[in-house]
Write an enzyme that holds these catalytic residues in place. Sequence first.
Site, short mmCIF file in Angstrom:
data_model
loop_
_atom_site.label_atom_id
_atom_site.label_comp_id
_atom_site.label_asym_id
_atom_site.label_seq_id
_atom_site.Cartn_x
_atom_site.Cartn_y
_atom_site.Cartn_z
N GLU A 336 0.83 -1.20 0.00
CA GLU A 336 0.00 0.00 0.00
C GLU A 336 0.86 1.25 0.00
O GLU A 336 1.74 1.40 0.86
CB GLU A 336 -0.92 0.03 1.23
CG GLU A 336 -1.93 -1.10 1.26
CD GLU A 336 -2.80 -1.06 2.51
OE1 GLU A 336 -3.98 -1.41 2.40
OE2 GLU A 336 -2.29 -0.71 3.59
N CYS A 337 0.61 2.14 -0.93
CA CYS A 337 1.23 3.47 -1.00
C CYS A 337 2.75 3.37 -0.92
O CYS A 337 3.39 3.07 -1.91
CB CYS A 337 0.64 4.39 0.07
SG CYS A 337 0.83 6.15 -0.33
N GLY A 338 3.35 3.64 0.23
CA GLY A 338 4.81 3.56 0.33
C GLY A 338 5.34 2.19 -0.05
O GLY A 338 6.41 2.07 -0.66
#
Length: 462
Positions: A336-338
Amino acid sequence: MSANNRRIVIAGTGSGAGKTTVTIGLMAALKRKGYAVQGFKCGPDYIDPTYHTAVTGRVSRNLDSWMLPHDTVREIFARGSEGADIAVIEGVMGMYDGKEPTSDRGSTAEISLLTASPVLLVVNCQSMARSTAAIVKGFQMLNPQVRIVGVVANKAGSEGHYQIVKAAVEQECGVPVVGYLKREADLEIPERHLGLVPSVERGELQPLFDRLAERVAETVDVDRVWELAQAEPFHAERKLFAPVSAVPGEKRVKIAVAKDAAFHFYYPENLELLEANGAELLFFSPLAGEPVPQEADGLYIGGGFPEEFAAELSRNRTVLESFRRAVRAGLPTLAECGGFMYLTDAIVTTDGRTYPMAGIIPGTVTMQKRLAALGYREVRGTAENFLIGPDEQAHGHEFHYSTFAADLKLPHAYETKGLRGTKPEGYARDNLVAGYTHLHFASNPALPKRWVERCLEVKARG
């Protein structure tokens, strides 16, 4: 399950009213008095709960009445409050600001009603006197079911200014003004910038937290707030978080979780739902040079700030290779994301430098100085997504300062719907699901169950 009988919502008249400053100072002051304080944050934010956790020593939790069913919000609140003397719930934006302009849906006001919590309203009284009472009166009248029990005057010019505001509000609104904070630059919470959370985790903001505790104790009647926080007993049914494995407490698979200053944005409930479904969580730190544990049956790489540590992450080729090996071996993985950024070919920082990453997802992430995306997302999966299919829905949010670009057309993980319409998002192939969207598993409890089941299938194939 029952929550303690002392709880209070710290609401604001708008963003920038001073909710976070008052919340942190009040939490720290209550803790200094010897109370066990449990923090909560309205909405999807990860940063304020990081502050709360640092100050109280207890993991802060999000209460989000848009992302989650109301019964789930109540259950999270009751579970999180167990063992605490008082729950302090920090609001989001203005008290009535939520998903839509015509209702209280998703707002701090709605959370106060769902948790049957009294409200302490923070008002920025700068350049105002009697007009402060008009603002408080309007907040009382918009939804009389919301129980505003007190006011804090923020950014008062002086003790005299505070006394004027106090007299006006108490006469016209019938609630006590329990204290104030002056307009002082050294009391401001730093602007939310990249790297802020790592600085909290390194303890660099502890002096600020200490100053806030001292100032709040000097100019806010903390004992009065304690009294105003008294509320009726609160009960919620334990449904979502009861163990659901074949044998209660049995751990059937091991899921590795990347957790350090570069990867740390996880809803506590996401991890707890994995555990409830039979997963043992193996925490490891890529930043500290720790590879994906060899015994892992699955892999979770959460959001954070990999761009802040891009040089270190890029240099550690052994760790990068362990991620490549794990994903290519078919470990069911969510990034997720990072975590998504870390699995791409490279991250380009704002100074124009390029840092090679894991190279699992073809494409490059480029950092910007301004937000690239912010907001709630209604999420549907795709045919390639093993966690959530095209006929299912989950809720989540995006918050990032980067953009992703690829030369090839990639298989997407999600279709996400926000204020600006629907768009394809992320990357999915085999047992890898990755994207910018932060999912809240409690919005679709089948997701963690399916993840554990896929881990079991892969493990059985050996």
